[in-house]
Design an enzyme around this catalytic site. Structure first.
Site, PDB file in Angstrom:
ATOM      1  N   ASP A 133      30.504  68.128  63.626  1.00 17.40           N
ATOM      2  CA  ASP A 133      30.116  69.325  64.383  1.00 17.40           C
ATOM      3  C   ASP A 133      29.226  69.020  65.583  1.00 17.40           C
ATOM      4  O   ASP A 133      29.138  69.828  66.508  1.00 17.40           O
ATOM      5  CB  ASP A 133      29.407  70.330  63.460  1.00 17.40           C
ATOM      6  CG  ASP A 133      30.395  71.026  62.543  1.00 17.40           C
ATOM      7  OD1 ASP A 133      31.620  70.849  62.754  1.00 17.40           O
ATOM      8  OD2 ASP A 133      29.960  71.740  61.611  1.00 17.40           O
ATOM      9  N   HIS A 145      29.762  66.492  67.684  1.00 21.67           N
ATOM     10  CA  HIS A 145      30.740  66.249  68.759  1.00 21.67           C
ATOM     11  C   HIS A 145      31.345  67.576  69.231  1.00 21.67           C
ATOM     12  O   HIS A 145      31.588  67.770  70.421  1.00 21.67           O
ATOM     13  CB  HIS A 145      31.874  65.347  68.257  1.00 21.67           C
ATOM     14  CG  HIS A 145      31.438  63.977  67.835  1.00 21.67           C
ATOM     15  ND1 HIS A 145      31.457  63.562  66.533  1.00 21.67           N
ATOM     16  CD2 HIS A 145      30.976  62.920  68.549  1.00 21.67           C
ATOM     17  CE1 HIS A 145      31.047  62.304  66.457  1.00 21.67           C
ATOM     18  NE2 HIS A 145      30.738  61.890  67.664  1.00 21.67           N
ATOM     19  N   VAL A 169      22.720  68.485  66.761  1.00 21.90           N
ATOM     20  CA  VAL A 169      23.200  69.373  65.692  1.00 21.90           C
ATOM     21  C   VAL A 169      22.811  68.749  64.352  1.00 21.90           C
ATOM     22  O   VAL A 169      22.999  67.542  64.145  1.00 21.90           O
ATOM     23  CB  VAL A 169      24.732  69.548  65.773  1.00 21.90           C
ATOM     24  CG1 VAL A 169      25.246  70.416  64.636  1.00 21.90           C
ATOM     25  CG2 VAL A 169      25.124  70.147  67.122  1.00 21.90           C
ATOM     26  N   GLY A 193      24.973  63.628  73.753  1.00 19.53           N
ATOM     27  CA  GLY A 193      24.052  64.215  72.787  1.00 19.53           C
ATOM     28  C   GLY A 193      22.624  63.727  72.978  1.00 19.53           C
ATOM     29  O   GLY A 193      22.402  62.556  73.278  1.00 19.53           O
ATOM     30  N   SER A 219      25.781  62.511  62.099  1.00 16.81           N
ATOM     31  CA  SER A 219      26.123  61.207  62.681  1.00 16.81           C
ATOM     32  C   SER A 219      27.285  60.620  61.894  1.00 16.81           C
ATOM     33  O   SER A 219      27.365  60.791  60.673  1.00 16.81           O
ATOM     34  CB  SER A 219      24.917  60.264  62.573  1.00 16.81           C
ATOM     35  OG  SER A 219      25.333  58.941  62.825  1.00 16.81           O
TER      36      SER A 219
HETATM   37  N1  LIG Z   1      24.307  65.437  65.703  1.00 16.02           N
HETATM   38  C1  LIG Z   1      24.650  65.379  66.988  1.00 16.02           C
HETATM   39  N2  LIG Z   1      24.354  66.389  67.810  1.00 16.02           N
HETATM   40  C2  LIG Z   1      24.700  66.344  69.128  1.00 16.02           C
HETATM   41  N3  LIG Z   1      25.375  65.327  69.699  1.00 16.02           N
HETATM   42  C3  LIG Z   1      25.685  64.281  68.918  1.00 16.02           C
HETATM   43  C4  LIG Z   1      25.357  64.257  67.528  1.00 16.02           C
HETATM   44  N4  LIG Z   1      25.809  63.089  67.007  1.00 16.02           N
HETATM   45  C5  LIG Z   1      26.379  62.420  68.025  1.00 16.02           C
HETATM   46  N5  LIG Z   1      26.313  63.126  69.168  1.00 16.02           N
HETATM   47  C6  LIG Z   1      26.779  62.704  70.487  1.00 16.02           C
HETATM   48  O1  LIG Z   1      28.171  62.513  70.475  1.00 16.02           O
HETATM   49  C7  LIG Z   1      28.520  61.500  71.408  1.00 16.02           C
HETATM   50  C8  LIG Z   1      29.373  60.476  70.730  1.00 16.02           C
HETATM   51  O2  LIG Z   1      28.603  59.839  69.717  1.00 16.02           O
HETATM   52  P1  LIG Z   1      29.226  58.939  68.588  1.00 16.02           P
HETATM   53  O3  LIG Z   1      30.705  59.041  68.640  1.00 16.02           O
HETATM   54  O4  LIG Z   1      28.593  57.609  68.596  1.00 16.02           O
HETATM   55  O5  LIG Z   1      28.801  59.712  67.278  1.00 16.02           O
HETATM   56  P2  LIG Z   1      27.624  59.494  66.306  1.00 16.02           P
HETATM   57  O6  LIG Z   1      27.739  60.499  65.244  1.00 16.02           O
HETATM   58  O7  LIG Z   1      26.371  59.388  67.124  1.00 16.02           O
HETATM   59  O8  LIG Z   1      27.965  58.144  65.646  1.00 16.02           O
HETATM   60  P3  LIG Z   1      27.048  56.943  65.351  1.00 16.02           P
HETATM   61  O9  LIG Z   1      27.068  56.851  63.878  1.00 16.02           O
HETATM   62  O10 LIG Z   1      27.794  55.888  66.093  1.00 16.02           O
HETATM   63  O11 LIG Z   1      25.680  57.141  65.924  1.00 16.02           O
HETATM   64  C9  LIG Z   1      27.205  60.916  71.937  1.00 16.02           C
HETATM   65  O12 LIG Z   1      26.895  61.518  73.184  1.00 16.02           O
HETATM   66  C10 LIG Z   1      26.222  61.358  70.872  1.00 16.02           C
HETATM   67  O13 LIG Z   1      24.892  61.468  71.354  1.00 16.02           O
END
Ligand SMILES: Nc1ncnc2c1ncn2[C@@H]1O[C@H](COP(=O)(O)OP(=O)(O)OP(=O)(O)O)[C@@H](O)[C@H]1O
Ligand SMILES: CC(C)(CO)[C@@H](O)C(=O)[O-]
Ligand code: BAL
Length: 283
Positions: free
Chosen positions: A35, A37, A178, A149, A187
């Site tokens: 959510d 993303h 989020v 994010g 994450s």
């Molecule tokens: N909980 C969140 N709320 C808002 N944006 C997010 C969140 N988690 C990740 N993002 C954003 O989504 C984009 C893609 O991040 P990514 O695909 O690495 O996901 P992640 O959940 O952060 O995975 P990781 O486990 O690699 O940290 C980045 O800009 C990241 O900051």
């Protein structure tokens, strides 16, 4: 929704969209979408005519081969989610498509200063990989805006500096983190937690919020605050990794002139290295 795997096909589509005068938003991701993303996607949709989501597990930003090997890859489910959300384009290239001459030969983008401190010190080479791949995505997709994010606080600061320094005509939109109901920042790496560890995980944001309260109450002994927080995390079952209180604008040590602080948290819980952050007004 069109799923594009090659640079050639992407360029064709982008050329057409630009001729049609479409405003393009880019949401760069590494897939395994949640959510958090989707919030980036919604923000992108509200600000542009067309949304391109990239899904690419970028080998250049991984400092540990085991982290790269086990990173969750769920392309089909991701595409189904994005299709339901009304996304027009997914760009999901192979590493060979992005780095045809291999990573050793790849010209890179390095953002000085910010790329080697904090997370950059814990994960050598990580931010060079991030700035290089994001720069390539910007050149390929030619977006008007790109959403990132705030959960990856230092990454967002790095991208803003790269855009300013390299004169990219792209608006960078930061999207608030989020969280699950219990406060855990969403994450992809949360998937590594066992069900027992998942119960402990919200402790990271609780300890972080506790630090925030101390700063709001006027406490300024950073070393003392962080030592207490590390102890608290370790008692809960984490292995505290890097805890910092920095100036939110410069990411350097707090000074008496600092207007806002950022609390940066990184801690291991089992196989997962969790990160989180909180900004606090100091005035
Ligand atoms: N909980 C969140 N709320 C808002 N944006 C997010 C969140 N988690 C990740 N993002 C954003 O989504 C984009 C893609 O991040 P990514 O695909 O690495 O996901 P992640 O959940 O952060 O995975 P990781 O486990 O690699 O940290 C980045 O800009 C990241 O900051
Ligand atoms: C911005 C990014 C997609 C670049 O690979 C990645 O670092 C991420 O998912 O935050
Ligand atoms: N979300 C940041 C990307 C990484 O951890 O590699």
């Amino acid at each position: 929704m069109l799923i594009i795997e090659t640079v050639l096909m992407l360029r064709q589509q982008i050329r057409r969209l630009r001729l049609e005068g479409k405003r393009i938003a880019l949401v760069p991701t590494m897939g395994n979408l949640h959510d958090g993303h989707m919030k980036l996607v919604d923000e992108a949709k509200s600000r542009a005519d067309v949304v391109v989501v990239s899904i690419f597990v970028n080998p250049m930003q991984f400092d540990r081969p085991d982290d790269l090997a086990r990173y969750p890859r769920t392309l089909q489910e991701d595409c189904e989610k994005l299709n339901r959300r009304g996304v027009e384009f997914v760009f999901s290239p192979t590493p060979e498509e992005v780095y045809p001459r291999g990573m050793g030969e790849q010209t890179y983008v390095d953002v000085p200063g910010i790329s080697t401190i904090l997370e950059g010190a814990s994960r050598p080479g990580h931010f060079r990989g991030v700035s290089t791949v994001v720069s390539k995505l910007f050149n390929l997709v030619q977006p008007d805006i790109a959403c990132f994010g705030e959960k990856d606080y230092q990454q967002l600061a790095l991208i803003r500096k790269m855009v300013a320094d390299m004169s990219y005509d792209i608006e960078i939109v930061g999207v608030p983190t989020v969280r699950a109901k219990d406060g855990l920042a969403l994450s992809s790496r949360n998937g590594y937690l066992t069900s027992d560890q998942r119960k402990i995980a919200p402790g990271l944001s609780k300890v972080m919020n506790g630090i925030g309260e101390k700063l709001k109450a006027g406490e300024r002994n950073v070393e003392e605050i962080l030592a207490a927080a590390a102890l608290e995390l370790n008692e809960k079952g984490f292995r505290s990794d890097d805890l910092q209180i920095r100036d939110a604008d410069t990411l350097l040590e707090l000074t008496p002139q600092s207007q806002r602080a950022v609390v940066l948290m990184a801690a291991w819980l089992g196989q997962a290295r969790l990160i989180d952050n909180l900004t606090v007004d100091l005035a």
